[in-house]
Design an enzyme around this catalytic site. Structure first.
Site, PDB file in Angstrom:
ATOM      1  N   LYS A  17      70.369  21.059  55.774  1.00  0.00           N
ATOM      2  CA  LYS A  17      68.971  21.489  55.867  1.00  0.00           C
ATOM      3  C   LYS A  17      68.656  22.496  54.762  1.00  0.00           C
ATOM      4  O   LYS A  17      69.211  23.587  54.749  1.00  0.00           O
ATOM      5  CB  LYS A  17      68.669  22.154  57.206  1.00  0.00           C
ATOM      6  N   GLY A  46      72.804  32.494  54.206  1.00  0.00           N
ATOM      7  CA  GLY A  46      71.510  33.070  54.560  1.00  0.00           C
ATOM      8  C   GLY A  46      71.680  34.512  54.994  1.00  0.00           C
ATOM      9  O   GLY A  46      72.625  35.186  54.591  1.00  0.00           O
ATOM     10  N   SER A  47      70.774  34.969  55.831  1.00  0.00           N
ATOM     11  CA  SER A  47      70.767  36.372  56.194  1.00  0.00           C
ATOM     12  C   SER A  47      71.875  36.697  57.196  1.00  0.00           C
ATOM     13  O   SER A  47      72.336  35.835  57.944  1.00  0.00           O
ATOM     14  CB  SER A  47      69.414  36.724  56.805  1.00  0.00           C
ATOM     15  N   THR A  48      72.271  37.947  57.205  1.00  0.00           N
ATOM     16  CA  THR A  48      73.310  38.409  58.122  1.00  0.00           C
ATOM     17  C   THR A  48      72.854  38.244  59.571  1.00  0.00           C
ATOM     18  O   THR A  48      73.636  37.863  60.444  1.00  0.00           O
ATOM     19  CB  THR A  48      73.663  39.878  57.801  1.00  0.00           C
ATOM     20  N   GLU A  49      71.560  38.470  59.801  1.00  0.00           N
ATOM     21  CA  GLU A  49      71.013  38.356  61.154  1.00  0.00           C
ATOM     22  C   GLU A  49      71.192  36.924  61.707  1.00  0.00           C
ATOM     23  O   GLU A  49      71.719  36.733  62.806  1.00  0.00           O
ATOM     24  CB  GLU A  49      69.538  38.715  61.065  1.00  0.00           C
ATOM     25  N   GLY A  83      73.173  34.682  60.483  1.00  0.00           N
ATOM     26  CA  GLY A  83      74.620  34.418  60.476  1.00  0.00           C
ATOM     27  C   GLY A  83      75.280  34.864  61.771  1.00  0.00           C
ATOM     28  O   GLY A  83      76.120  34.155  62.338  1.00  0.00           O
ATOM     29  N   GLU A 102      78.113  32.717  54.502  1.00  0.00           N
ATOM     30  CA  GLU A 102      77.868  33.484  53.266  1.00  0.00           C
ATOM     31  C   GLU A 102      76.577  34.245  53.498  1.00  0.00           C
ATOM     32  O   GLU A 102      75.509  33.651  53.532  1.00  0.00           O
ATOM     33  CB  GLU A 102      77.702  32.542  52.062  1.00  0.00           C
ATOM     34  N   CYS A 157      71.929  37.182  46.648  1.00  0.00           N
ATOM     35  CA  CYS A 157      72.747  37.855  47.653  1.00  0.00           C
ATOM     36  C   CYS A 157      73.684  38.875  47.021  1.00  0.00           C
ATOM     37  O   CYS A 157      73.952  39.918  47.589  1.00  0.00           O
ATOM     38  CB  CYS A 157      73.554  36.828  48.432  1.00  0.00           C
ATOM     39  N   GLU A 184      69.220  45.371  52.492  1.00  0.00           N
ATOM     40  CA  GLU A 184      68.977  44.399  51.432  1.00  0.00           C
ATOM     41  C   GLU A 184      67.471  44.217  51.286  1.00  0.00           C
ATOM     42  O   GLU A 184      66.787  43.882  52.245  1.00  0.00           O
ATOM     43  CB  GLU A 184      69.638  43.079  51.842  1.00  0.00           C
TER      44      GLU A 184
HETATM   45  P1  NAP Z   1      67.693  33.083  56.593  1.00  0.00           P
HETATM   46  O1  NAP Z   1      66.402  33.474  57.175  1.00  0.00           O
HETATM   47  O2  NAP Z   1      68.921  33.460  57.301  1.00  0.00           O
HETATM   48  O3  NAP Z   1      67.625  31.514  56.394  1.00  0.00           O
HETATM   49  C1  NAP Z   1      68.676  30.739  55.880  1.00  0.00           C
HETATM   50  C2  NAP Z   1      68.573  29.331  56.429  1.00  0.00           C
HETATM   51  O4  NAP Z   1      68.835  29.327  57.845  1.00  0.00           O
HETATM   52  C3  NAP Z   1      67.210  28.700  56.263  1.00  0.00           C
HETATM   53  O5  NAP Z   1      67.377  27.327  56.001  1.00  0.00           O
HETATM   54  C4  NAP Z   1      66.587  28.959  57.623  1.00  0.00           C
HETATM   55  O6  NAP Z   1      65.516  28.150  57.928  1.00  0.00           O
HETATM   56  C5  NAP Z   1      67.752  28.719  58.540  1.00  0.00           C
HETATM   57  N1  NAP Z   1      67.662  29.340  59.859  1.00  0.00           N
HETATM   58  C6  NAP Z   1      66.831  30.303  60.313  1.00  0.00           C
HETATM   59  N2  NAP Z   1      67.110  30.619  61.593  1.00  0.00           N
HETATM   60  C7  NAP Z   1      68.151  29.828  61.976  1.00  0.00           C
HETATM   61  C8  NAP Z   1      68.908  29.694  63.180  1.00  0.00           C
HETATM   62  N3  NAP Z   1      68.672  30.443  64.236  1.00  0.00           N
HETATM   63  N4  NAP Z   1      69.922  28.793  63.204  1.00  0.00           N
HETATM   64  C9  NAP Z   1      70.213  28.045  62.120  1.00  0.00           C
HETATM   65  N5  NAP Z   1      69.517  28.125  60.963  1.00  0.00           N
HETATM   66  C10 NAP Z   1      68.506  29.019  60.884  1.00  0.00           C
HETATM   67  O7  NAP Z   1      67.868  33.641  55.145  1.00  0.00           O
HETATM   68  P2  NAP Z   1      66.798  33.624  53.973  1.00  0.00           P
HETATM   69  O8  NAP Z   1      65.872  34.749  54.174  1.00  0.00           O
HETATM   70  O9  NAP Z   1      66.240  32.269  53.787  1.00  0.00           O
HETATM   71  O10 NAP Z   1      67.743  33.870  52.713  1.00  0.00           O
HETATM   72  C11 NAP Z   1      68.017  35.113  52.229  1.00  0.00           C
HETATM   73  C12 NAP Z   1      69.362  35.622  52.704  1.00  0.00           C
HETATM   74  O11 NAP Z   1      70.415  34.749  52.274  1.00  0.00           O
HETATM   75  C13 NAP Z   1      69.698  36.957  52.130  1.00  0.00           C
HETATM   76  O12 NAP Z   1      70.166  37.824  53.120  1.00  0.00           O
HETATM   77  C14 NAP Z   1      70.804  36.648  51.129  1.00  0.00           C
HETATM   78  O13 NAP Z   1      71.654  37.715  50.870  1.00  0.00           O
HETATM   79  C15 NAP Z   1      71.489  35.508  51.748  1.00  0.00           C
HETATM   80  N6  NAP Z   1      72.263  34.743  50.764  1.00  0.00           N
HETATM   81  C16 NAP Z   1      73.618  34.834  50.780  1.00  0.00           C
HETATM   82  C17 NAP Z   1      74.379  34.150  49.849  1.00  0.00           C
HETATM   83  C18 NAP Z   1      75.865  34.247  49.838  1.00  0.00           C
HETATM   84  O14 NAP Z   1      76.493  33.412  49.220  1.00  0.00           O
HETATM   85  N7  NAP Z   1      76.467  35.208  50.499  1.00  0.00           N
HETATM   86  C19 NAP Z   1      73.735  33.341  48.903  1.00  0.00           C
HETATM   87  C20 NAP Z   1      72.352  33.271  48.908  1.00  0.00           C
HETATM   88  C21 NAP Z   1      71.624  33.979  49.858  1.00  0.00           C
HETATM   89  P3  NAP Z   1      64.055  28.466  57.311  1.00  0.00           P
HETATM   90  O15 NAP Z   1      63.823  27.317  56.442  1.00  0.00           O
HETATM   91  O16 NAP Z   1      63.074  28.534  58.399  1.00  0.00           O
HETATM   92  O17 NAP Z   1      64.131  29.766  56.625  1.00  0.00           O
END
Ligand code: NAP
Ligand code: MG
Length: 480
Positions: free
Chosen positions: A179, A231-234, A236, A253, A287, A384
């Site tokens: 996704k 994605g986000s820590t929350e 995750g 990640e 990230c 962040e």
């Molecule tokens: P996010 O809100 O956690 O979303 C990531 C993905 O998860 C999106 O596809 C999101 O759908 C989906 N999602 C949301 N809630 C979910 C749930 N309850 N269960 C399963 N999937 C769910 O993060 P973001 O704001 O898009 O991305 C930014 C974050 O990613 C930052 O914290 C960044 O540091 C982190 N990041 C980490 C790395 C790494 O390698 N460590 C790399 C890149 C980014 P939606 O389409 O609705 O958002």
């Protein structure tokens, strides 16, 4: 002064359809859910209507992936699988300009980044893991795939995160249901077309678009053997809770708050370039962004004045303009988050300076910004921001730098700028970060493992280590 002559890349190469279905079992299908719009964040123009996968659709996708796994993909030799991966890699190169333009339109990132960073590394990732497909017995992690991988990725590097997920999964013999993020689905759907073009057997790759609920549905599906999330820590943490007690393998990640540490013996002009690259690359939606600058007190004033001078030359605007350095913020929601945290920074007493630049009238924009006088307790030093906002702290001794750098719940990356090799090594040993860059920043290569400590998640992507997440280690001594 002279008038700036824009140098926009043509968007004629991309063919954006008015609406998109889901990619299940090698075909685009309508889906049973509703749909959502994806917009160009630089203009707020609606680009397309995209299907939102329901639980039923996700179930269809998982079934297709399971069939492809048992009947075709896990039975194929590694050398045969490699041929498909090499083919995909070559098509990505051939269609590189199309992918880069589409990525910039849907995400807002500057074309010079999508063209010169994202897309080349995406192709390199497929080439690299294609090379592993017939050599898994030398991986050290066994040769047995896990089955169906459910993969959920964010919007900051849509195609690159897709490559990090799909290439190793397929090389190891797994099939996938992926996704993309709600705001950036288009390059994943173009990748689906590339899978068709490469004649990839139906069901090996399934792309289901949607928002958080679709992600939840994939993660909690009982027939998914492995969950890979960026994605986000929350979110995750929510995923870790959702899969606890199941036998699903998980890699996470997550977020970061990297320290970029500048010592007084560093070549300052180079360090300034590294600071700029560390926090303004991809609008700071990274990230591993170097979002906390730790600068040695004796050179702090000098570094700040050179940094501000450099920031004033950054060109902010049209992502498709080849001279643009900083593009659009990915969504209205993310812009609101950046504004809110920046306002908190000011109210906590840090001093804000933003580069003087004209921002376009439409779209989502935030001028490159730096906060000085930041203390460790400030929220802008701890949380962040995920935008073009740098927090600056100072230090006197290497030990103080290490202590401040490690004083964070995250542990993804760090940067060290110094002339002394011995100091680089001793700092790298003491920094609790998955990646430590020395006299450079944000360097990525498929051969190099990437991942975090602490709240930045667990598991590694890239390199030989990246195979571990997609193999069942049946070798003697490993837990089966
Ligand atoms: P996010 O809100 O956690 O979303 C990531 C993905 O998860 C999106 O596809 C999101 O759908 C989906 N999602 C949301 N809630 C979910 C749930 N309850 N269960 C399963 N999937 C769910 O993060 P973001 O704001 O898009 O991305 C930014 C974050 O990613 C930052 O914290 C960044 O540091 C982190 N990041 C980490 C790395 C790494 O390698 N460590 C790399 C890149 C980014 P939606 O389409 O609705 O958002
Ligand atoms: Mg979009």
């Amino acid at each position: 002064m002279f008038e700036y002559a824009p140098a926009p890349e043509s968007r004629a190469i991309v063919d954006i359809k008015p609406s998109y279905g889901l990619f299940i079992n090698g075909e685009f299908v309508d889906g049973n859910g509703t749909s959502f719009k994806t917009v160009n964040p630089a203009t707020e123009e609606v680009l397309a209507e995209v299907a939102e996968a329901s639980d039923v659709d996700v179930d269809e996708a998982v079934k297709a992936a399971r069939r492809a796994y048992t009947r075709v993909w896990s039975r194929m030799s590694g050398a045969e699988r490699a041929k498909y991966l090499y083919r995909i890699a070559r098509i990505i190169q051939e269609r590189g300009r199309e992918l880069a333009v589409l990525e910039s339109i849907d995400n807002g990132k500057p074309i010079k980044e999508s063209r010169d960073v994202d897309v080349p590394i995406v192709a390199a990732h497929f080439f690299y893991y294609a090379g592993w497909a017939d050599k898994l017995k030398y991986s050290g992690y066994g040769e047995t795939p896990l089955g169906v991988a459910g993969q959920v990725i964010p919007w900051n590097f849509p195609l690159l995160m897709l490559a990090w997920k799909i290439a190793p999964a397929l090389a190891c013999g797994n099939t996938v249901v992926l996704k993309p993020a709600e705001t950036t689905p288009l390059t994943a759907l173009l990748f689906a077309e590339i899978c068709q073009q490469a004649d990839l057997p139906p069901g090996v790759v399934n792309i289901v678009t949607g928002a958080g609920d679709t992600g939840r549905s994939i993660v909690s599906h009982p027939d998914v053997d492995k969950v890979a999330f960026t994605g986000s820590t929350e979110v995750g943490k929510a995923i870790a809770r959702a899969v606890a007690g199941s036998d699903k393998k998980v890699t996470l990640e997550l977020g970061g708050k990297a320290a970029n540490i500048v010592f007084d013996d560093a070549p300052l002009d180079q360090a300034v370039e590294g600071i700029v690259n560390g926090i303004f690359f991809n609008q700071g939606h990274v990230c591993c962004a170097g979002s906390r600058l730790l600068v040695q007190e004796s050179v702090a004033d000098e570094v700040m004045s050179r940094l501000k001078r450099r920031m004033a030359t950054l060109r902010v605007g049209d992502p498709l303009d080849k001279n643009t350095d900083v593009g659009a913020i990915n969504s209205a929601e993310q812009l609101a988050k950046i504004r809110e945290l920046s306002a908190i920074g000011e109210s906590e007493g840090a001093e804000r300076w933003s580069a003087p630049c004209d921002l376009p009238a439409n779209g989502y924009w935030f001028a490159p910004t730096v906060f000085t006088g930041v203390s460790q307790a400030h929220r802008i030093a701890r949380e962040e921001i995920f935008g073009p906002v740098l927090s600056v702290l100072t230090f006197r001794t290497p030990s103080e730098a290490v202590e401040k750098a490690n004083n964070t719940p995250f542990g993804l990356s760090a940067g060290v700028w110094t002339d002394k090799g011995s100091r680089i090594l001793s700092m790298a040993n003491r920094l609790r970060a998955g990646v430590v860059w020395a006299n450079t920043f944000n360097k990525f290569d498929p051969t190099s493992p990437f991942g975090g400590y602490k709240e930045s998640g667990y598991g590694r992507e890239g390199g030989r280590h990246g195979l571990e997440a997609y193999l069942r280690n049946t070798e003697k001594g490993a837990d089966a």
